[in-house]
Design a protein around this motif. Sequence first.
Motif, PDB file in Angstrom:
ATOM      1  N   VAL A   8      52.654  10.237  30.711  1.00 48.00           N
ATOM      2  CA  VAL A   8      54.087  10.160  31.016  1.00 48.00           C
ATOM      3  C   VAL A   8      54.746  11.447  30.536  1.00 48.00           C
ATOM      4  O   VAL A   8      54.731  11.759  29.342  1.00 48.00           O
ATOM      5  N   ILE A   9      55.293  12.208  31.471  1.00 51.11           N
ATOM      6  CA  ILE A   9      55.915  13.487  31.162  1.00 51.11           C
ATOM      7  C   ILE A   9      57.423  13.302  31.026  1.00 51.11           C
ATOM      8  O   ILE A   9      58.096  12.857  31.963  1.00 51.11           O
ATOM      9  N   ILE A  10      57.948  13.644  29.845  1.00 48.69           N
ATOM     10  CA  ILE A  10      59.380  13.449  29.564  1.00 48.69           C
ATOM     11  C   ILE A  10      59.994  14.755  29.059  1.00 48.69           C
ATOM     12  O   ILE A  10      59.888  15.082  27.869  1.00 48.69           O
ATOM     13  N   PRO A  11      60.642  15.523  29.928  1.00 43.92           N
ATOM     14  CA  PRO A  11      61.397  16.677  29.437  1.00 43.92           C
ATOM     15  C   PRO A  11      62.738  16.204  28.884  1.00 43.92           C
ATOM     16  O   PRO A  11      63.296  15.210  29.361  1.00 43.92           O
ATOM     17  N   PHE A  12      63.262  16.898  27.871  1.00 44.31           N
ATOM     18  CA  PHE A  12      64.562  16.484  27.342  1.00 44.31           C
ATOM     19  C   PHE A  12      65.363  17.695  26.882  1.00 44.31           C
ATOM     20  O   PHE A  12      64.816  18.698  26.439  1.00 44.31           O
TER      21      PHE A  12
END
Length: 205
Positions: A8-12
């Motif tokens: 799961v790729i989560i940029p923030f």
Amino acid sequence: MYDYKVSVIIPFYNVGNQLKRAVDSILDQTVQFQQIQIILINDGSDGEDSKIAEELCVQYKNIELLHTKHRGVSHARNVGLDYAQGKYILFLDGDDLLERDTISELLHFFDNHYFETDLVTYKLTSYRNDENGEVLPDHYRYSFLIESGVYDLESYPYITQTTMNIMVKNKYTRNIHFCEDMSFTEDQAYCFAILKDKMKIGYCS
């Protein structure tokens, strides 16, 4: 062989405590958390979300934290793609939430239709970003996407995916990335690049 069932790729970037809520929704999935890799990409944020990400990375060995200069979500996602070790890749934004069975249902669907499509999408519900949190009207594609199945884009051209509520096969990460020069519609371009070979899209209701 893959180390995880899904990455799961989560940029923030400056999403505050919403990042913790997003990760918690993954921790609460019906799939065993050990089968999930979470890749957090700090896109130059120096706020509360940065501290939250560091704490999560220390707490869980399958949560990785990567840092980049603030170059936008496309660059951050591309960084995450190169670190993905799951059979499938799921994209999530720092202010998104998943229902408890989302990943389980997507994995089951994709495994059963692996050779039919390269991208599976699922229902996206949007909320107004204010204190009322009003549910916004559904996208028109959900007038066509009702039952789970594989849809032919030649017959259903109006359901082509334009947002990142998707799961894709990891094998595409080596040659399909996000265009970092686009200021908008970069999500749509990425989805098109994956869908164009088979011209079929999976929908998991």
